[in-house]
Design an enzyme around this catalytic site. Structure first.
Site, PDB file in Angstrom:
ATOM      1  N   LEU A   1     -19.061 -64.656 -25.226  1.00 25.95           N
ATOM      2  CA  LEU A   1     -19.642 -65.137 -26.254  1.00 25.95           C
ATOM      3  C   LEU A   1     -21.252 -65.486 -25.040  1.00 25.95           C
ATOM      4  O   LEU A   1     -20.987 -66.104 -24.149  1.00 25.95           O
ATOM      5  CB  LEU A   1     -19.400 -67.058 -27.039  1.00 25.95           C
ATOM      6  CG  LEU A   1     -20.327 -67.289 -27.820  1.00 25.95           C
ATOM      7  CD1 LEU A   1     -20.092 -66.313 -28.979  1.00 25.95           C
ATOM      8  CD2 LEU A   1     -20.011 -68.791 -28.196  1.00 25.95           C
ATOM      9  N   HIS A   2     -22.490 -64.806 -25.301  1.00 20.10           N
ATOM     10  CA  HIS A   2     -23.496 -64.253 -24.311  1.00 20.10           C
ATOM     11  C   HIS A   2     -24.700 -64.302 -24.432  1.00 20.10           C
ATOM     12  O   HIS A   2     -25.687 -64.258 -24.230  1.00 20.10           O
ATOM     13  CB  HIS A   2     -23.187 -63.406 -23.049  1.00 20.10           C
ATOM     14  CG  HIS A   2     -23.158 -62.097 -23.401  1.00 20.10           C
ATOM     15  ND1 HIS A   2     -22.367 -61.482 -24.063  1.00 20.10           N
ATOM     16  CD2 HIS A   2     -24.173 -62.011 -23.007  1.00 20.10           C
ATOM     17  CE1 HIS A   2     -22.576 -60.713 -24.084  1.00 20.10           C
ATOM     18  NE2 HIS A   2     -23.693 -60.364 -23.552  1.00 20.10           N
ATOM     19  N   ARG A   3     -24.928 -64.043 -25.893  1.00 26.41           N
ATOM     20  CA  ARG A   3     -26.158 -63.328 -26.982  1.00 26.41           C
ATOM     21  C   ARG A   3     -27.202 -64.853 -26.368  1.00 26.41           C
ATOM     22  O   ARG A   3     -26.943 -65.956 -26.653  1.00 26.41           O
ATOM     23  CB  ARG A   3     -26.100 -63.299 -27.892  1.00 26.41           C
ATOM     24  CG  ARG A   3     -25.300 -62.583 -28.283  1.00 26.41           C
ATOM     25  CD  ARG A   3     -26.554 -60.146 -27.831  1.00 26.41           C
ATOM     26  NE  ARG A   3     -24.696 -59.380 -27.941  1.00 26.41           N
ATOM     27  CZ  ARG A   3     -25.133 -58.533 -26.657  1.00 26.41           C
ATOM     28  NH1 ARG A   3     -26.446 -58.836 -26.065  1.00 26.41           N
ATOM     29  NH2 ARG A   3     -24.499 -57.995 -26.219  1.00 26.41           N
TER      30      ARG A   3
ATOM     31  N   ASP B   1     -19.410 -61.658 -29.317  1.00 27.53           N
ATOM     32  CA  ASP B   1     -20.597 -61.505 -30.206  1.00 27.53           C
ATOM     33  C   ASP B   1     -21.605 -59.913 -29.411  1.00 27.53           C
ATOM     34  O   ASP B   1     -22.388 -59.277 -28.851  1.00 27.53           O
ATOM     35  CB  ASP B   1     -22.706 -62.626 -29.389  1.00 27.53           C
ATOM     36  CG  ASP B   1     -22.255 -63.085 -28.365  1.00 27.53           C
ATOM     37  OD1 ASP B   1     -21.620 -62.538 -27.303  1.00 27.53           O
ATOM     38  OD2 ASP B   1     -23.504 -63.933 -28.106  1.00 27.53           O
TER      39      ASP B   1
ATOM     40  N   ARG C   1     -24.080 -67.769 -17.957  1.00 26.72           N
ATOM     41  CA  ARG C   1     -25.584 -68.519 -18.954  1.00 26.72           C
ATOM     42  C   ARG C   1     -24.804 -69.194 -19.745  1.00 26.72           C
ATOM     43  O   ARG C   1     -25.303 -70.123 -20.223  1.00 26.72           O
ATOM     44  CB  ARG C   1     -25.512 -67.176 -19.756  1.00 26.72           C
ATOM     45  CG  ARG C   1     -26.704 -66.701 -21.126  1.00 26.72           C
ATOM     46  CD  ARG C   1     -26.876 -66.367 -22.270  1.00 26.72           C
ATOM     47  NE  ARG C   1     -27.992 -64.883 -21.397  1.00 26.72           N
ATOM     48  CZ  ARG C   1     -29.470 -65.634 -20.918  1.00 26.72           C
ATOM     49  NH1 ARG C   1     -30.059 -66.652 -21.154  1.00 26.72           N
ATOM     50  NH2 ARG C   1     -30.248 -64.782 -20.394  1.00 26.72           N
TER      51      ARG C   1
END
Ligand code: UD1
Length: 363
Positions: free
Chosen positions: A206-208, A284, A241
């Site tokens: 998950l990083h968007r 994602d 992030r």
């Protein structure tokens, strides 16, 4: 002999450029490949380990750009890259994917009249709030050769008025890297070190920004993931992030008390060792939608759209969005084996895309 500058910047670029550079080095009478690393990603875990795992030669040019706002990062890449192009006078510059390094380097070349080939051209999510969608549209508009990984991309480009003779369907170079390294990834100890049994865990990435920068969306995702983790462990290699936002939103304790296991980002071979034996992948990421399709592993994409519809049409991917109920339902259906469908590997995802990319550059 063609002198080529091959651009890498961020993590998802490395596995795309590796097979291209390898093929160019094999065809040494035809190509003189050089590598430019912009330094968009710079950590050991986000960059250096990928060079080692993928056998990419050390960059000939390292631009040391680092993390900044989009405008500053893009501008700094352009400023650092322009003198390299002027000094080296390449026949072609090869850019891959959709990160800021891709558009920044393509734009420098377009202004200098140097030819650019875009690998993975034509993908469209039709969501212009995604920074990558802007990078894709602009890079394609100014590239001289558009090398596509699926035929829907050819159609997207034609609809945008790109001349058909610039478009060449070459297949998926990321899958070249996957097939080339799959055997070797089996000797990684990543899964064993986490004490996991084959098909008895899920892998999450998950990083968007749209998922992890917004507290409300991230909370909803976490609700679903905590519930899924009650049924099988969810292994979560955390992007920098995302880790920062877990702290910022005060989620750390909730995660620690769940069966979601946070680990550091993994290298290419270790991560392949982990996801290739997973019961399912929740993500994602763009690339992982493709890798799971190539290996036949069920994938739930935690986004409202995808630029890779072929992975849904033919592959194992399902678009489940960010609604907690919908994500849980889809995950539980996979656990009960009730969501099985016949899946196929898309055309030209065959491990030979780099050869076709080199042929296209020569011709
Ligand atoms: C970038 C790409 C995205 C890609 C992703 C893969 C763009 C617009 N986005 O997003 O398409 O899917 O890479 O990871 O190009 N950081 C580190 N170490 C690093 C790199 C970054 O700690 O080596 C941290 C920094 O605090 C930085 C943050 O991670 O601010 C985000 O990095 P950045 O490169 O801005 O964007 P990504 O989210 O990684």
């Amino acid at each position: 002999m063609l002198k080529i500058l091959n651009i890498v910047g961020a993590r998802p670029n490395f596995m795309k450029i590796a097979p291209i550079v390898r093929e160019m080095r094999r065809r040494e009478a035809e190509f003189r490949p050089l590598i430019v690393h912009t330094g968009q990603h710079y950590d050991e875990a986000m960059s250096d380990s990928f060079f080692r795992d993928l056998g990419i030669p050390a960059p000939d040019f390292y631009l040391e750009v680092g993390s900044h706002s989009h405008a500053v990062q893009t501008a700094r890449i352009m400023m650092a890259f322009e003198p390299v192009v002027l000094a080296e006078k390449p026949d072609w510059v090869v850019v891959v994917g959709d990160v800021n390094s891709t558009i920044a380097c393509a734009l420098v070349c377009a202004k200098l009249g140097v030819k650019v080939a875009h690998v993975e051209a034509g993908l469209r999510s039709r969501d212009r709030t995604m920074p990558e969608e802007i990078n894709r549209i602009l890079t394609d508009a100014i590239s001289d050769l558009l090398l596509t990984s699926s035929q829907d991309a050819d159609e997207n480009l034609r609809q945008e008025g790109i001349a058909p003779d610039k478009i060449k369907f070459v297949g998926n170079v990321m899958i070249d890297s996957l097939f080339y390294n799959l055997e070797q990834s089996k000797s990684s100890k990543a899964r064993e070190n986490l004490d996991l049994r084959d098909k008895d865990y899920a892998v999450l990435t998950l990083h968007r920004p749209s998922n992890v920068d917004e507290e409300k969306t991230f909370t909803g995702l976490l609700d679903a993931l905590v519930s899924i983790a009650e049924k099988l462990p969810v292994i979560f290699p955390v992007h920098p992030r995302t880790r920062a936002n877990i702290e910022k939103f005060g989620f750390a304790e909730r995660v620690a008390n769940s069966n979601i296991r946070l680990i550091e980002p993994l290298g290419y071979l270790d991560f392949m060792n982990l996801y290739s034996s997973a019961k399912m992948v929740l993500t994602d990421s763009g690339g992982l939608q493709e890798e799971t399709t190539a290996l036949g592993i069920p994938c739930l994409t935690l986004r409202e759209n995808t630029e890779r519809p072929i992975t849904i049409e033919l592959g194992t991917n399902q678009l489940v969005g960010t609604n907690a109920e919908k994500i849980k339902q889809a995950a539980f259906a996979i656990l009960e084996n009730s969501s099985k469908k016949d899946t196929k590997i898309p055309p030209l995802w065959d491990g030979h895309a780099a050869e076709r990319i080199c042929d296209a550059l020569v011709s």
